[in-house]
Each structure stands twice: as C-alpha cells, then as structure tokens.
Design an enzyme around this catalytic site. Structure first.
Site, PDB file in Angstrom:
ATOM      1  N   ASP A  19       2.370  29.598   9.312  1.00  0.00           N
ATOM      2  CA  ASP A  19       3.568  29.727   8.470  1.00  0.00           C
ATOM      3  C   ASP A  19       3.894  31.182   8.157  1.00  0.00           C
ATOM      4  O   ASP A  19       4.087  31.556   6.991  1.00  0.00           O
ATOM      5  CB  ASP A  19       3.384  28.954   7.158  1.00  0.00           C
ATOM      6  CG  ASP A  19       2.956  27.514   7.368  1.00  0.00           C
ATOM      7  OD1 ASP A  19       3.409  26.916   8.359  1.00  0.00           O
ATOM      8  OD2 ASP A  19       2.188  26.995   6.550  1.00  0.00           O
ATOM      9  N   GLU A 179      11.894  21.615   7.136  1.00  0.00           N
ATOM     10  CA  GLU A 179      11.098  22.395   6.187  1.00  0.00           C
ATOM     11  C   GLU A 179      11.047  23.860   6.610  1.00  0.00           C
ATOM     12  O   GLU A 179      11.578  24.237   7.654  1.00  0.00           O
ATOM     13  CB  GLU A 179       9.679  21.826   6.093  1.00  0.00           C
ATOM     14  CG  GLU A 179       8.971  21.746   7.425  1.00  0.00           C
ATOM     15  CD  GLU A 179       7.672  20.957   7.371  1.00  0.00           C
ATOM     16  OE1 GLU A 179       7.258  20.535   6.269  1.00  0.00           O
ATOM     17  OE2 GLU A 179       7.058  20.771   8.437  1.00  0.00           O
TER      18      GLU A 179
END
Length: 512
Positions: A19, A179
């Site tokens: 991420d 997301e």
C-alpha cells in the site's frame, strides 16, 4: 545505455511493504507503507531518484499515536497516504480496530510527528488532497465488498473538523473492494483513482476524471494498471499513487506480489515503481497487461545523481542506543520487555506471558523477509529461569502460522527445541539437550522450505527441523493475510513474565 535512461530492479522495496503512498518536497521523495500489527507504525523512506530508498524512521512511534497492544494479525494500520503542503508533511491512515481514520503532521519527515487528529467519516484508506483554492478534501473508502465505494468531504486541516457532509463520489467499475482512493488535480481536471477487485488475482487500478472534485467522474473503461489474467512473474498489481518529478515526468508506486512458479509467495505485497505515460486523450497509463511493469526495468532517468543501492544484507550488532529502523516489534512492546542498555552491545528480551500463538504483547523484534532464498542467524544466551521460559529465532506469518527454534527451560534442564505451527496447530518437531545456556541459531529459507538449525560453536550447523514455505504464505492463511513473513528474535514466559533475560549478541541477514 543511453545517458538519459536508467535500469533498476522491481520491487524497489522488497518484502512486506504494501500500500505505498508517495509525496515530493523539492527534489526529495518520501514514501510510506502499511504496517498492520507491527510497531512502530508506518515506515517512512526517503529517495532522490525513486529507485533507491532509505528508511528514515517511522511515522507512528509512540503509544499516544498508536496503541495496538490487543491488535490481531492483519489488523492495525491500513493504507497510509502521505502528502506535502506548504512546508508541512501530512500522513493520514486508518487504525482499523482502534481510533479509525486520523492524520498526523510533521515539518521534518523523519519526525517527530504530531499526536493524531481524528477525522469523522469513512471506512479505510483515507487520502488528503490540498486544492488550489485552499480547500482540503478527505477521500476515503466506505462499505464492504461489492458495496465498497468512495466518499469525500472537506475538513479544517488544523482541527480535522468536517466542513461538509460526506458525499459518495465514486462507485468503481462494478468489482468488489473499491479502495485506496486518491484525488488529484492535474492540468485543471480532477482525477479520482482507486484500486478494485480485492488485493489478489483480480486486483487492478482504475481512474475517472471530472471538472469538479465531487464529480460526476467520467471513468476510463479499462484499468490503468493490472496483470490479471496473464502469466507474469508479478501479480496482484494495484493500490497505486502518482507523483510528478521536478522534470515533469510522472511515476507510480504500487503494490505487487511475486508468487513464484508454485503460485504462492511468502514475501507478501511489495512496493513497485513504473513510469506513467499520459495518452493523447489525457489519461495516465501504467500497465494494462502491456508488459510495462517488469522485474528488470529500463526507463527514462527519474532524476540526476547516482545514489548508492540499499544494502539489505548485513548484521545488526546492537551497538547503538536505538534499534535499527529495519527492526520492528510485534505490537507495542510491554514496558521492560526489551533493552539495549542491560548488556551493552546485546539486545535483551524479557519473555512476557503471551506466546507467539496468542494475540497480546509478545517480546519479539524482527525484520521483514526480503528475499525468497535467505538465512538469518543469531547468538543467544539465556540465563537459567523457570520451566517454560523460552527464547530464540522465529519465522512468523501470524499467530496461526510460524516456525521457531529456541533455547528453553524444561523439567529443570535446558533444551534446544524446534516448533512448527500450521493453521493454529503447534507441533514440537524436534528437541535436543543443550549443554549450556548459549546457542547459535539459524533459519534458512528457499522457495520450498524453512530450515531450523543450531550450532554450539558457530561453525558446525545441525538441522533440527524444517517446515513447508507454503504454510507461511498469505495464500495459505485463512481470512486476512495482508502481511508477509517477518523473521524475529523472541522470548516468552508462556503464561507469566519470565524470570530469566534472553540476550542476543547480533542478528544477521543474508540473501542466498
């Protein structure tokens, strides 16, 4: 090689660094990653060329910022975003079982960072966008699975107070788990970019654009980044962030997974880098199954200079007054559970009541596995203590999956034991008497196995047990498996605080 181009290897951050988010201050780039149940939270890296990254600290390094003492594996800190605006750095993230979405600030990215400022809305993966008119937007995920979507609202950047009600601005491309959203303003247009498909084989990055920060957004029909559906050594591509260099060239950092020929990978989700090409219709393109993202890259030179490559191999001697940034605790360490001063030049660990099978404070300090084939070793001295006290070396995925070799006190005698925990079941694989309270311990790994070895003299190594690598991979984990293997030094009192202290002289890491 053309002097205007350079070569580099992907991933630029190997091992469990998922991420990624990136920002730039002048010619300096800064990057952060998710840290989940490990503490300190949110490792932060610096680079001048986007290729060679040096860790300069952690953003969340004290309990007032991050209390994850009861955090389960793959919970904790999710998907941070880092931004730089008018001399201040901002990092916004989610403490998924704790305070929710919050941000911290710093004028020096190496820290110290402020205590958390809470923002009121959103599920996970919040991002900040500073608009030219002075407005600041939080763009964040909400909902779950196919209901997952992106909401947005304006905040007071000083207090975190919402200045507008949250509005749904993006529902993705029809896939699950929209997301990791980011809002950008580029050449007068607002771009909304997000991951879709879940962080596995259907993972992809999608994008839309609008003349307004709230849309409606025109969606590009195809992903701008994915390797889904093709045979490629890098899979699960997505969760990207864009950055413009000082020279006007654009780049993307994103996560990917090296599954290997057997279809699993113990390293977890890693950070990759690729150039961004703006097509004639004004869309940023990275790699939609076009072969742009490879393990070996040749690209336009990101910036001037030739920084030294990061050296991943080496030995932690514990000679300094602080732990190396590469080492991480499992959750917040209990007070008195570790020390670099108790015996100078050694790391002292005092075993806690919790064991490696339990959620709680465990005496554990480890580093991410960054190569498939590697070995880790240490010299351990363990004083005589009560029965059940144990310390050693562990390869950890989570509470349900880990292998360790250690010194223990059992029936009044010292032993060297090897344990294999697979799907929550722990097996004593082998055990031998230990003539003294001193032992050299080693874990060696290849694509198929982890090998647990010991030595009494540091020269002759004896294999005590081995376990399948697959069992420690995220692909074998039931439920969330968002991390990768971390190799660590540990101590436990198995139900009580240990009487004896475990001393580790050094911690060595070698890729093979």
């Amino acid at each position: 090689m053309n002097p205007s181009s350079t070569q580099y290897a992907n991933p630029v951050l190997p091992g469990f660094y998922p991420d990624p988010s990136i920002t730039r201050a002048g010619e300096d780039y800064y990057l952060v990653c998710s840290s989940f149940e490990y503490f300190p939270g949110v490792p932060i890296f610096h680079s001048r060329d986007l290729i060679h990254w040096k860790q300069i600290g952690h953003v969340l390094d004290r309990i007032s910022q991050l209390d994850i003492r009861g955090c389960g594996s793959s919970d904790g800190i999710y998907a941070p975003t880092i931004r730089y605006h008018e001399g201040t750095f901002y990092m916004i993230t989610t403490d998924v079982r704790g305070r929710g979405n919050f941000y911290v600030t710093a004028t020096d990215p190496a820290g110290p960072w402020s205590d958390p400022i809470i923002v009121p809305f959103g599920g996970i993966d919040p991002s900040l966008m500073f608009d030219e008119d002075g407005k600041v937007y939080v763009t964040t995920q909400q909902g779950a699975n196919y209901d997952s979507h992106v909401i947005q609202y304006e905040i007071n950047i000083t207090t975190g107070e919402a200045l507008s009600e949250p509005v749904v601005i993006w529902t993705g491309d029809g896939g699950p788990w929209t997301e990791g959203p980011h809002l950008y303003k580029i050449n007068g247009l607002y771009y909304i970019m997000a991951a879709s498909g879940g962080t596995a084989k259907e993972h992809r990055e999608i994008i839309g654009r609008s003349s307004s920060p709230y849309g409606p957004f025109e969606r590009l029909p195809q992903p701008i980044l994915t390797h889904r559906g093709i045979d490629h050594p890098i899979q699960y591509l997505g969760h990207a962030d864009l950055i413009e260099g000082p020279d006007g060239n654009w780049w993307a950092v994103f996560l990917g997974v090296r599954l290997g020929e057997h279809g699993y990978g113990v390293l977890g989700r890693e950070t990759y880098l690729a150039p961004v090409h703006w097509n004639e219709d004004g869309w940023p393109m990275i790699d939609n199954n076009e072969g742009t993202v490879e393990l070996e890259m040749k690209v336009p030179r990101p910036s001037k200079g030739s920084p030294q490559p990061v050296e991943y191999n080496g030995r932690h001697e514990f000679a300094d007054s602080v732990l190396p940034y590469a080492l991480t605790f499992l959750r917040n360490p209990a007070e008195g559970s570790w020390s670099l001063q108790a015996r100078p030049g050694w790391l002292a660990l005092r075993g806690q009541p919790g064991s490696l099978n339990e959620i709680g404070q465990v005496a554990f300090a480890g580093r991410r596995q960054q190569h498939v084939a590697a070995e880790w070793s240490t010299l351990l001295e363990l004083d005589s203590g009560a029965d059940g006290e144990e310390a050693g070396l562990c390869a950890r995925m989570n509470e349900q999956a880990h292998y360790e070799i250690g010194l223990a006190q059992k029936d009044g005698q010292r032993v060297i034991s090897a344990y294999l925990t697979v799907k929550g079941h722990t097996q004593l694989a082998a055990e031998v008497p230990a003539p003294t309270g001193k032992a050299y311990l080693k874990i060696a790994a290849d694509a198929a196995e982890y090998y647990l070895l010991y030595s009494l003299d540091g020269e002759k190594w004896i294999k005590l047990a081995s376990g399948a690598a697959y069992a420690l991979s995220p692909q074998a984990v039931e439920g969330n498996g968002f991390t990768g293997v971390v190799i660590g030094l540990y101590a436990t009192g198995h139900g009580k605080t240990a009487e004896a202290t475990a001393y580790f002289d050094w911690f060595d890491y070698r890729s093979l």
